[in-house]
Design an enzyme around this catalytic site. Structure first.
Site, mmCIF file in Angstrom:
data_model
loop_
_atom_site.group_PDB
_atom_site.id
_atom_site.type_symbol
_atom_site.label_atom_id
_atom_site.label_comp_id
_atom_site.label_asym_id
_atom_site.label_seq_id
_atom_site.Cartn_x
_atom_site.Cartn_y
_atom_site.Cartn_z
ATOM 1 N N CYS A 112 0.855 -1.184 0.000
ATOM 2 C CA CYS A 112 0.000 0.000 0.000
ATOM 3 C C CYS A 112 0.891 1.233 0.000
ATOM 4 O O CYS A 112 1.450 1.594 1.035
ATOM 5 C CB CYS A 112 -0.932 0.006 1.211
ATOM 6 S SG CYS A 112 -1.981 1.478 1.274
ATOM 7 N N GLY A 113 1.008 1.871 -1.154
ATOM 8 C CA GLY A 113 1.855 3.047 -1.251
ATOM 9 C C GLY A 113 1.300 4.235 -0.493
ATOM 10 O O GLY A 113 2.042 4.927 0.216
#
Length: 339
Positions: free
Chosen positions: A102-103
């Site tokens: 999850c950036g």
């Protein structure tokens, strides 16, 4: 249930609800590594989008479901890192379960770690926050000016292209999907191939298309990751459209539909990494060039492709509040519901 305390951020419009298991009085998650703890959270026989019911998953459901959350909510459990080389670990979660990357969450965690003093940072300059996630070790470089966090750059695990122009049949027509792994597996489809534009008005059709593409590619061999089933299978579908190039490189708008039809309000951090790998293979990203990546809400990330498949994505993250969530034992709704 003990009150669950959270600190909420948003990264380019996408929420991220932080639960610090290491300081919040919650029981530790079994496992020697973050990947093992993620497998514990999913449970034996479960999957990322269909975890087994457990006391730990009850906490996720409490925080993500209405009336305390909503179908677009996202968050993470802060857990110990794999070793002393990282500052913290995290288990990412969404409305349906857990994800391996999850950036936008990594950016929010970097800002949170610096804003709370967990990681020391200068008033002017940068501080790097190293974070262990289920797909590996990532980093958030937190940019500071006059004592304030002004932006965050997310450096992902290496991204790689797995397949190009895979035919996919949908109810909106036949499309071609490009598959890339960037901490999670993403399928990219040009929205125009389905007669769509990336707009808010088209969201119902975009979500339907994303679900159909994900289902159609469920058994495609290119979605398999050598790291095993935890990292395999399409996590998100990036429906994108081309915009006029900027003087610095390509310009695209996307909506990323992940898990079971959840829409990313941001341009999607790890999805941007997947797009960067594809653009680099196409020869559209040279040295010093950036991708200007817009979301369906109009927020922006800037991404660049480095040597060895490494990508960097820059955006902003802001705190939105702090909460202490409880569950009344007489409340018939329990952990809540999703619409």
């Amino acid at each position: 249930m003990t009150a669950v305390r959270t600190t909420d951020y948003h990264t380019a419009g996408e929420p991220f609800r932080i639960v610090d298991f290491t300081a919040g009085g919650l029981p530790p998650v079994p496992g020697d590594t973050v990947a093992e703890r993620c497998a514990t959270a999913i449970g034996p026989g479960g999957s990322g989008t269909m975890p087994r019911r457990s006391p730990l998953d009850e906490v996720r459901r409490l925080l993500v479901q209405e009336p305390r959350g909503h179908a677009g909510m996202y968050g993470g459990f802060v857990v110990p890192p794999d070793d002393d080389g990282a500052h913290l670990g995290v288990l990412f979660w969404h409305k349906d379960g857990y994800s391996t990357a999850c950036g936008h969450g990594t950016m929010a965690l970097g800002a949170w770690a610096v804003d709370t003093g967990r990681v020391a940072a200068p008033d002017d300059g940068d501080a790097q926050v190293r974070i262990d996630v289920p797909s590996g070790r990532v980093a958030a470089t937190v940019h500071r000016s006059q004592g304030r966090t002004t932006g965050v750059t997310f450096r992902n695990v290496p991204a790689r292209v797995a397949a190009r122009k895979v035919p996919v049949a949908t109810t909106l027509g036949l499309a071609e999907a490009d598959i890339a792994h960037a901490g999670a597996c993403y399928a990219s489809v040009a929205a125009r191939d389905l007669g769509l534009e990336v707009t808010r008005a088209a969201l119902p059709e975009l979500v339907r298309a994303g679900r159909e593409v994900r289902a159609a590619l469920a058994t495609h061999p290119a979605t398999w990751h050598p790291g095993g089933p935890l990292l395999s299978g399409v996590y998100g579908v990036v429906l994108y459209e081309e915009l006029p190039d900027t003087p610095f490189g390509p310009h695209q708008r996307n909506v990323t539909v992940f898990a079971d039809g959840q829409v990313d309000r941001s341009p999607c951090g790890s999805g941007t990494s997947a797009r960067l790998a594809l653009l680099a293979e196409d020869g559209r990203l040279g040295a010093g060039e950036d991708l200007l990546h817009e979301s369906v809400t109009g927020t922006v990330f800037t991404g660049r492709f480095l040597a060895g498949g490494v990508t960097e994505v820059t955006g902003t993250a802001y705190r939105t509040g702090e909460h202490a969530f409880t569950a009344d034992p007489f409340d018939a709704l329990g952990a809540g519901f999703l619409l």
